[in-house]
Motif scaffolding. Structure first.
Motif, PDB file in Angstrom:
ATOM      1  N   TYR A  65       0.761  -1.145   0.017  1.00 51.85           N
ATOM      2  CA  TYR A  65       0.117  -0.068   0.117  1.00 51.85           C
ATOM      3  C   TYR A  65       0.848   1.127   0.154  1.00 51.85           C
ATOM      4  O   TYR A  65       0.251   2.525  -0.365  1.00 51.85           O
ATOM      5  N   GLY A  66       2.083   1.173   0.566  1.00 54.17           N
ATOM      6  CA  GLY A  66       2.913   2.292   0.674  1.00 54.17           C
ATOM      7  C   GLY A  66       2.544   3.135   1.621  1.00 54.17           C
ATOM      8  O   GLY A  66       2.692   4.416   1.785  1.00 54.17           O
ATOM      9  N   ARG A  67       2.093   2.601   2.751  1.00 51.89           N
ATOM     10  CA  ARG A  67       1.595   3.480   3.966  1.00 51.89           C
ATOM     11  C   ARG A  67       1.330   2.525   4.980  1.00 51.89           C
ATOM     12  O   ARG A  67       1.392   1.481   5.048  1.00 51.89           O
ATOM     13  N   SER A  68       1.380   3.285   6.441  1.00 47.41           N
ATOM     14  CA  SER A  68       1.285   2.541   7.669  1.00 47.41           C
ATOM     15  C   SER A  68      -0.077   1.989   7.806  1.00 47.41           C
ATOM     16  O   SER A  68      -1.189   2.655   7.562  1.00 47.41           O
ATOM     17  N   VAL A  69      -0.187   0.812   8.453  1.00 43.05           N
ATOM     18  CA  VAL A  69      -1.300   0.269   8.881  1.00 43.05           C
ATOM     19  C   VAL A  69      -1.630  -0.268  10.268  1.00 43.05           C
ATOM     20  O   VAL A  69      -0.588  -0.406  11.074  1.00 43.05           O
ATOM     21  N   ILE A  70      -2.852   0.300  11.017  1.00 42.08           N
ATOM     22  CA  ILE A  70      -2.944  -0.038  12.419  1.00 42.08           C
ATOM     23  C   ILE A  70      -3.361  -1.170  12.613  1.00 42.08           C
ATOM     24  O   ILE A  70      -4.591  -1.482  12.118  1.00 42.08           O
ATOM     25  N   LEU A  71      -2.861  -2.114  13.743  1.00 41.77           N
ATOM     26  CA  LEU A  71      -3.697  -3.371  13.901  1.00 41.77           C
ATOM     27  C   LEU A  71      -4.709  -3.388  14.789  1.00 41.77           C
ATOM     28  O   LEU A  71      -4.788  -2.493  15.697  1.00 41.77           O
ATOM     29  N   ALA A  72      -6.137  -3.755  14.602  1.00 40.81           N
ATOM     30  CA  ALA A  72      -7.207  -3.464  15.268  1.00 40.81           C
ATOM     31  C   ALA A  72      -7.558  -4.823  15.900  1.00 40.81           C
ATOM     32  O   ALA A  72      -8.050  -5.632  15.202  1.00 40.81           O
ATOM     33  N   ASP A  73      -7.418  -4.919  17.249  1.00 40.40           N
ATOM     34  CA  ASP A  73      -7.710  -6.249  17.851  1.00 40.40           C
ATOM     35  C   ASP A  73      -9.325  -6.271  18.312  1.00 40.40           C
ATOM     36  O   ASP A  73      -9.918  -5.211  18.103  1.00 40.40           O
ATOM     37  N   ARG A  74      -9.964  -7.418  18.826  1.00 40.93           N
ATOM     38  CA  ARG A  74     -11.107  -7.447  19.277  1.00 40.93           C
ATOM     39  C   ARG A  74     -11.509  -6.379  20.093  1.00 40.93           C
ATOM     40  O   ARG A  74     -12.550  -5.709  20.225  1.00 40.93           O
ATOM     41  N   ASP A  75     -10.788  -6.131  21.110  1.00 42.56           N
ATOM     42  CA  ASP A  75     -11.071  -5.166  22.092  1.00 42.56           C
ATOM     43  C   ASP A  75     -11.300  -3.774  21.746  1.00 42.56           C
ATOM     44  O   ASP A  75     -12.027  -2.994  21.899  1.00 42.56           O
ATOM     45  N   MET A  76     -10.287  -3.430  20.634  1.00 33.75           N
ATOM     46  CA  MET A  76     -10.613  -1.991  19.801  1.00 33.75           C
ATOM     47  C   MET A  76     -11.594  -1.820  19.122  1.00 33.75           C
ATOM     48  O   MET A  76     -12.348  -0.836  19.262  1.00 33.75           O
ATOM     49  N   VAL A  77     -12.008  -2.886  18.473  1.00 39.74           N
ATOM     50  CA  VAL A  77     -13.371  -2.745  17.485  1.00 39.74           C
ATOM     51  C   VAL A  77     -14.578  -2.822  18.291  1.00 39.74           C
ATOM     52  O   VAL A  77     -15.417  -1.996  17.952  1.00 39.74           O
ATOM     53  N   GLU A  78     -14.608  -3.765  19.384  1.00 40.03           N
ATOM     54  CA  GLU A  78     -15.758  -3.881  20.085  1.00 40.03           C
ATOM     55  C   GLU A  78     -16.063  -2.985  21.282  1.00 40.03           C
ATOM     56  O   GLU A  78     -17.259  -2.762  21.466  1.00 40.03           O
ATOM     57  N   GLN A  79     -15.010  -2.552  21.902  1.00 42.08           N
ATOM     58  CA  GLN A  79     -15.051  -1.760  22.940  1.00 42.08           C
ATOM     59  C   GLN A  79     -14.434  -0.299  22.816  1.00 42.08           C
ATOM     60  O   GLN A  79     -14.970   0.606  23.399  1.00 42.08           O
ATOM     61  N   HIS A  80     -13.568  -0.138  21.900  1.00 42.15           N
ATOM     62  CA  HIS A  80     -13.240   1.347  21.585  1.00 42.15           C
ATOM     63  C   HIS A  80     -13.260   1.846  20.206  1.00 42.15           C
ATOM     64  O   HIS A  80     -12.392   2.261  19.565  1.00 42.15           O
ATOM     65  N   SER A  81     -14.576   1.608  19.853  1.00 36.06           N
ATOM     66  CA  SER A  81     -14.525   1.765  18.271  1.00 36.06           C
ATOM     67  C   SER A  81     -14.566   3.325  18.043  1.00 36.06           C
ATOM     68  O   SER A  81     -14.387   3.757  16.950  1.00 36.06           O
ATOM     69  N   ASP A  82     -14.800   4.058  18.917  1.00 37.09           N
ATOM     70  CA  ASP A  82     -14.677   5.612  18.866  1.00 37.09           C
ATOM     71  C   ASP A  82     -13.499   6.028  18.287  1.00 37.09           C
ATOM     72  O   ASP A  82     -13.218   6.955  17.621  1.00 37.09           O
ATOM     73  N   VAL A  83     -12.421   5.314  18.975  1.00 37.53           N
ATOM     74  CA  VAL A  83     -11.069   5.530  18.194  1.00 37.53           C
ATOM     75  C   VAL A  83     -11.020   5.487  16.860  1.00 37.53           C
ATOM     76  O   VAL A  83     -10.263   6.230  15.962  1.00 37.53           O
TER      77      VAL A  83
END
Lengths: 286, 286
Positions: A57-75
């Motif tokens: 992609y030529g750019r950085s990617v942030i890993l989203a674990d279950r906790d981030m997607v289910e509990q902290h989706s505001d981020v």
């Protein structure tokens, strides 16, 4: 497509099943231009890691674990009304695992979203030659433990087979699991990922009917001789498809993850011809 | 991927559902390098024509009609042991329509093949918020004529609904059809393409249960009030999803093709929340 985009929004982008190049041209264009790019990394995996994606992609990617997607989706959703945010999902965003929660949370905040579809295991299994419209309900098979042996999939397979339909079995994935001890002590130590293999799935399936061996054979959903299809790494260069009986399947090694499993129903002659490409024992398809 | 390719072969490449940019990066690379590129143009359509594909690929594309694929596949396979041949299919090559015949003919001639998967309607319907693993057998609904009113799909919908499962209905496409007169006279004159709309499908489905209105309502597979989902141009910028009762659906206009239809089974609360985005009459989801 982007030229027509009037609103900034959340893009759910399917990555397909193989490697970095399985993204669509449309998806790649959005990824390159998005403010932030998240990779959902807990319900499925590609054959390549985050670094290979970042390079392509030529750019950085942030890993989203279950906790981030289910509990902290505001981020994840932050600024999505002003910027394009890309949320990458292996397979299709509404395939085997849906991301309805994230979409609904976006809708609550009046953030628009769009889906860029891709292949998922739910349609790519057609590559074995069984027709997708001859499949019944899909089931999930989870790892058994000594004390927990759920088998609700058995009745669904039974219904499908009664109506001559094939059953796709999605096999368990354990990512970022904790031991009970680590969980109780609040230690953020995680077990290595585990992926159910075709032979493990076949063994669990076989145990269920062996436990009922006093039953009338006709009443069983399937037997040791039922024709099954094991698939590994569908859509990749190293894809393996094996057609064998359930009993034979318990001793086959299809290599690295991810694996999927099919219990066939009635086989149409054209399906038999296709399956012949993938068996070492033509007699089972006689 | 191409760097690892040792053999020349036949590539079956899915184009996804929308426009030229829905091809995968891997698919595009193969198309650009293939000796010949065929486009299967009789079982589905994109929102763009052959010319738009040719412009995006930077090369010419040969239209393959049913006659060529089913009767003259040797033309397609010619030299595939020495050259890469690309065969493009809207959706996924093994999605709603499989191309098993072409694959088997390639195998007979010892021509290797590989599949580049993409989204098909079989998995992209998940975008409406119904979970793919809650779907039963997929059915096809064909245009009725005065004398031919096949309804074998009714029993399948009935089975699915009995098991609380949703039913995806693929709607009829008539491309390059001849009138009986033109066929008998051997005149190569073809009717304009016809695509079944959501309202046409709903009308046919409703007629079946109206014909049985003396039956016990409980015994019917569905009623005029059953919640349905109409989908048009899934995966494109102009995608439309509408949630309505079967009766309401008979008078909805979802615009240009292609259309698909879903008769819901049991609705999970999360599915209801998703469907609410797409209905003009929230009371039906109360």
């Amino acid at each position: 497509m982007l030229s027509q985009t009037r609103y900034r929004m959340l893009y759910l982008i399917g990555l397909g099943l193989g490697d970095a190049e399985d993204v669509t041209c449309k998806g790649l264009k959005i990824i390159k231009n998005a403010k932030r790019v998240y990779l959902e990394a807990y319900t499925s995996i590609l054959t390549v890691g985050k670094e290979a994606l970042e390079e392509f992609y030529g750019r950085s990617v942030i890993l989203a674990d279950r906790d981030m997607v289910e509990q902290h989706s505001d981020v994840i959703l932050e600024d999505a009304e002003k910027e394009d945010i890309a949320f990458l999902v292996v397979g299709d965003p509404f395939g085997a695992t849906t991301h309805s929660d994230l979409v609904l949370r976006a809708a609550e905040r009046n953030i628009k979203y769009r889906v860029v579809h891709n292949a998922s295991i739910m349609n790519a299994v057609g590559c074995c030659g069984l027709q997708l419209y001859n499949f019944g309900e899909t089931v999930s098979i989870v790892f058994w433990t000594e004390t927990w042996r759920p088998n609700s999939f058995y009745d669904k397979i039974s219904q499908n087979r009664k109506h001559k339909l094939h059953t796709l079995c999605l096999l368990d994935i354990k990512v970022k699991e904790q031991t009970i001890e680590n969980m109780m002590r609040g230690r953020p130590i995680y077990e290595p990922p585990r992926f159910m293999t075709v032979s493990q799935a076949a063994s669990q399936l076989l145990e269920i009917v062996e436990d009922q061996k006093d039953s009338d054979k006709e009443s069983l959903a399937y037997t040791a001789e039922t024709i099954c299809v094991g698939l590994a790494r569908v859509g990749t260069d190293s894809q393996v498809i094996k057609v064998a009986t359930l009993k034979q399947m318990t001793s086959l090694d299809l290599g690295r993850p991810l694996h999927s499993f099919i219990i066939t129903g009635h086989l149409h002659p054209l399906e038999v011809d296709m399956l012949r490409q993938f068996t070492d024992d033509q007699s089972i398809l006689a």
